[in-house]
Scaffold this active site. Structure first.
Site: not given
Ligand code: IVH
Length: 711
Positions: A94, A130
């Site tokens: 996360s 996000k």
């Molecule tokens: S990167 C190691 N990029 O947010 C990094 N996550 O709060 C992995 N999410 O579990 C995540 N948009 O489901 C990333 N542009 C984005 C994202 C994103 C939504 C979600 C994802 C993650 C959660 C974490």
């Protein structure tokens, strides 16, 4: 008819009650399904309990209206939904959160300090929305999609391959990709599609969803892929898991590569240099938020250079190289009905505001946390004012806010609407559950019940913790079930060990369970099988499951890694005395274990009642020792205890420590006879001397880098 959701039960007419029971039945059924489906709970436990209480209160007043399948009568586990589990080869993490521009600057500062970069050295990030959906990983072998899985707990998710194949944005075949490629991203639903889906569902009498995120989760996690196919799901790719060859040298180029392979990537993804540019892009995305057509809840920043990402690595559940900058919380005003006190696993008395339900950002909120007595009184932990010093009273008109998935909080009180004759809230000094004294220790903001295991609330919370996902995680035995067993006089479960003796209780009691509503023969036997399966269990889970104050999942892991097996751990805890001696020093020497946690551990093992309960549990288990993780196979320092001292020139102390840990070494802050290796830079002083006198091997930074193969 007034909105039945907001009427007090005492004031309801029969029509209100009928409407409200129907709403609650639907809400509870959905919450139950979402809870047992596990990746999309739509209500917090407290909200679920409150809804159930309201349901029961209405049924008690209007017994004739009680539904035949009322939630009041359901105790057993919902049928497990039958998705196979998938172990992620690379964990799905996360993100840490930033709530304002200063948090973003702090993040950049941490990245720079870890890497040893000057504040003005160039450093590029990417910024992207996000997406508010659910994450999915797609595994391609030789260009063909062979498996799709949800995130689950990050280590293990659910196999939803058949469903993922029904999503248009997800290619079945790709060309020009590495032989093995795991693409990760977010499944979501457009707002318009969500509204249309809800309308169709409503017209058919089917279930409707609270927001696009829930709709996406509910649609992906369908046992019948035919249903998924009818749902307008979409997918944005933004990350990857296992790859047999690197995708690119930068995050941006990797995303472009994924786009070239046929994946949808978010068009608002941009390179930004420095924090001011990051924040400017955040503002730009925030402005466009309302017109995007899909829900986003913030902006994610990631270090662009993948070599730097690699060096930065991970904390326990989040990468050091990325952060989510969340949009401000949503707000709503409502009436605070009463203040309830909940007693937690460690005896903490937590005040909870019961609210007239109100929708905040698409979710119905009926409870908010009040933290502690100072918070209610309008003071922070240092005695300063919060909310301008306004206290919170029963009957007050309060402003509630939600930021992300966190428990709602109270931002403000409208004094002009305070009813006459209200009084300041008086915090109880006795435990409302067991009557024991509730004491507030010097320097602690929290009042705690001193009843220990005799307090039923603490015992139940300990049991809930024991069966939670990161602890024993027994299928079919969740929080609600252990609570029911705790109060059950024929088959009582009062402490963890009792779970493992359930199946050997007297035959009559078992026959009763098999005949009980909501259980039945099959599910009772399934439960016993699931319990038996968990007798064999990994050491870190056991240490975490004990529910010792201050010992979280991460600490349990560190401690387990240090002692290796239960017997060594138990011997050390028995031998240790807080504040002195070799066993105490050894415990404190574990990186990540401080004096407070150490004292809490040792005291627990020296309390007769607690200790007896632990011993009874351990006798039922087959605890698996910790083996060095496979990624450290062949690592020359796996299992070794190393100490860094003096100054390092090629990397910062933080990076050196993180690298050593990744390779399976334990990094300690002090030299002892147990130290295997000291890495001494210029200026090393007393630690180097001590190493010399103990005959511990000592090398310099270059030799260290050569040893771990980083030259
Ligand atoms: S990167 C190691 N990029 O947010 C990094 N996550 O709060 C992995 N999410 O579990 C995540 N948009 O489901 C990333 N542009 C984005 C994202 C994103 C939504 C979600 C994802 C993650 C959660 C974490």
């Amino acid at each position: 008819m007034a909105d039945p959701q907001t009427i007090a039960v005492e004031e309801m007419g029969e029509d209100d009650a009928r409407a409200e029971l129907a709403r609650l039945a639907d809400l509870l059924a959905r919450a139950n399904a979402a809870y047992h489906a596990e990746d999309a709970p739509i209500l917090s436990d407290a909200d679920f309990d409150a809804a159930k209480r309201r349901n029961t209160a209405i049924e008690t007043r209007f017994p004739a209206l009680k539904h035949a399948d009322s939630a009041t009568d359901q105790i057993g586990a919902a049928p497990s939904d039958g998705f196979a589990k998938v172990r992620h080869r690379v964990r799905m993490l996360s993100l840490g959160n930033a709530f304002d521009a200063d948090d973003v600057r702090d993040f950049d500062g941490r990245v720079r300090s870890f890497l040893g970069l000057a504040p003005d050295a160039p450093l590029t990030y990417i910024a992207e929305p996000k997406i508010d959906g659910l994450s999915l990983t797609l595994r391609y072998e030789n260009g063909r999609l062979i498996e799709a899985a949800t995130r689950g707990d990050g280590s293990e998710g659910e196999n939803v391959t058949a469903n993922a194949r029904k999503i248009d944005d997800i290619p079945q075949n790709i060309t020009g990709a590495p032989d093995i490629l795991e693409v990760r991203g977010e499944v979501y639903m457009d707002q318009a599609d969500f509204a249309a889906l809800n309308q169709r569902q409503g017209a058919r009498g089917g279930k409707t969803f609270a927001n696009p995120r829930n709709a996406a989760a509910g649609s992906l996690r369908q046992l019948d892929p035919g249903i998924t196919a009818e749902r307008p799901l979409k997918f944005f790719a933004y990350a990857w898991g296992e790859v047999s060859a690197p995708l690119a040298a930068t995050q941006m180029a990797a995303i472009e590569r994924l786009a070239a392979l046929g994946f949808k990537t978010n068009p608002l993804t941009t390179r930004v240099d420095g924090t001011e540019a990051m924040i400017a892009h955040y503002d730009k995305i925030a402005e466009q938020r309302a017109t995007l057509g899909y829900d986003i809840d913030g902006v994610v920043y990631k270090v662009d250079d993948l070599a730097l990402q690699e060096r930065l690595g991970y904390r326990s559940t989040t990468p050091r190289w990325a952060i989510a900058h969340k949009f401000p919380a949503e707000l709503a005003w409502t009436r605070l009905d009463v203040i309830d006190i909940q007693v937690g696993r460690t005896g903490a008395l937590s005040p909870v505001a019961r609210l007239i339900p109100v929708t905040v950002g698409g979710v119905v909120v009926s409870n908010a946390t009040l933290h502690n007595e100072d918070y209610i009184a309008g003071r922070d932990s240092k005695g300063g004012e919060i909310r301008g010093g306004k206290d919170i009273r029963e009957g007050d008109w309060v402003q509630v806010y939600r930021a992300g998935d966190v428990i709602p909080k109270i931002a403000d009180v409208d004094l002009s609407k305070r009813p006459e004759g209200t009084r300041r809230y008086v915090f109880p000094d006795a435990c409302p559950e067991c009557g024991s004294d509730a004491i507030r220790e010097e320097g602690d903001a929290v009042r705690r019940c001193t009843g220990g295991l005799i307090c039923p609330a603490q015992a139940v919370e300990k049991l809930k913790h024991f069966v939670s996902r990161a602890a024993f995680d027994i299928e079919g035995l969740g929080a609600k079930q252990v609570e029911a067993f705790y109060h059950d006089d024929t088959l009582p479960v009062r402490e963890p060990a009792d779970i493992f003796t359930l199946a050997s209780r007297d035959a009559q009691a078992l026959a009763k369970l098999r005949n009980r509503d909501g259980w039945g023969e099959r599910s009772a036997d399934n439960l016993f099988a699931a319990i038996d399966e968990r007798r064999k269990i990994a050491l870190p889970r056991v240490i975490f499951a004990l529910g010792i104050r201050h010992v979280g999942e991460n600490a349990a892991n560190l401690i387990a890694r240090h002692y290796g097996d239960w017997d060594s751990f138990e011997r050390a805890m028995t031998a240790a005395t807080p504040g002195e001696g070799a066993a105490w020093e050894e415990l404190l020497n574990i990186d990540g274990v401080g004096a407070t946690m150490a004292a809490s551990l040792v005291t627990t093992f020296h309390q007769d009642r607690e200790r007896a309960s632990i011993d009874r549990l351990i006798a039922e288990l087959d605890i698996q020792p910790v083996v060095a993780p496979s990624s450290t196979d062949g690592s020359p320092v796996a299992g070794k205890t190393v100490v860094f001292t003096g100054s390092l020139e090629k990397m910062t102390r933080a990076e050196a420590k993180a690298t050593a840990e990744r390779l399976g070494a334990k990094v300690s802050g002090s030299v002892s006879a147990k130290t295997d290796l000291v890495i001494a830079g210029p200026g090393a002083g007393s630690k180097a001397k001590k190493a010399e006198s103990l005959g511990v091997e000592m090398i310099d930074e270059d030799e260290w880098l050569a040893l771990i193969g980083e030259t």
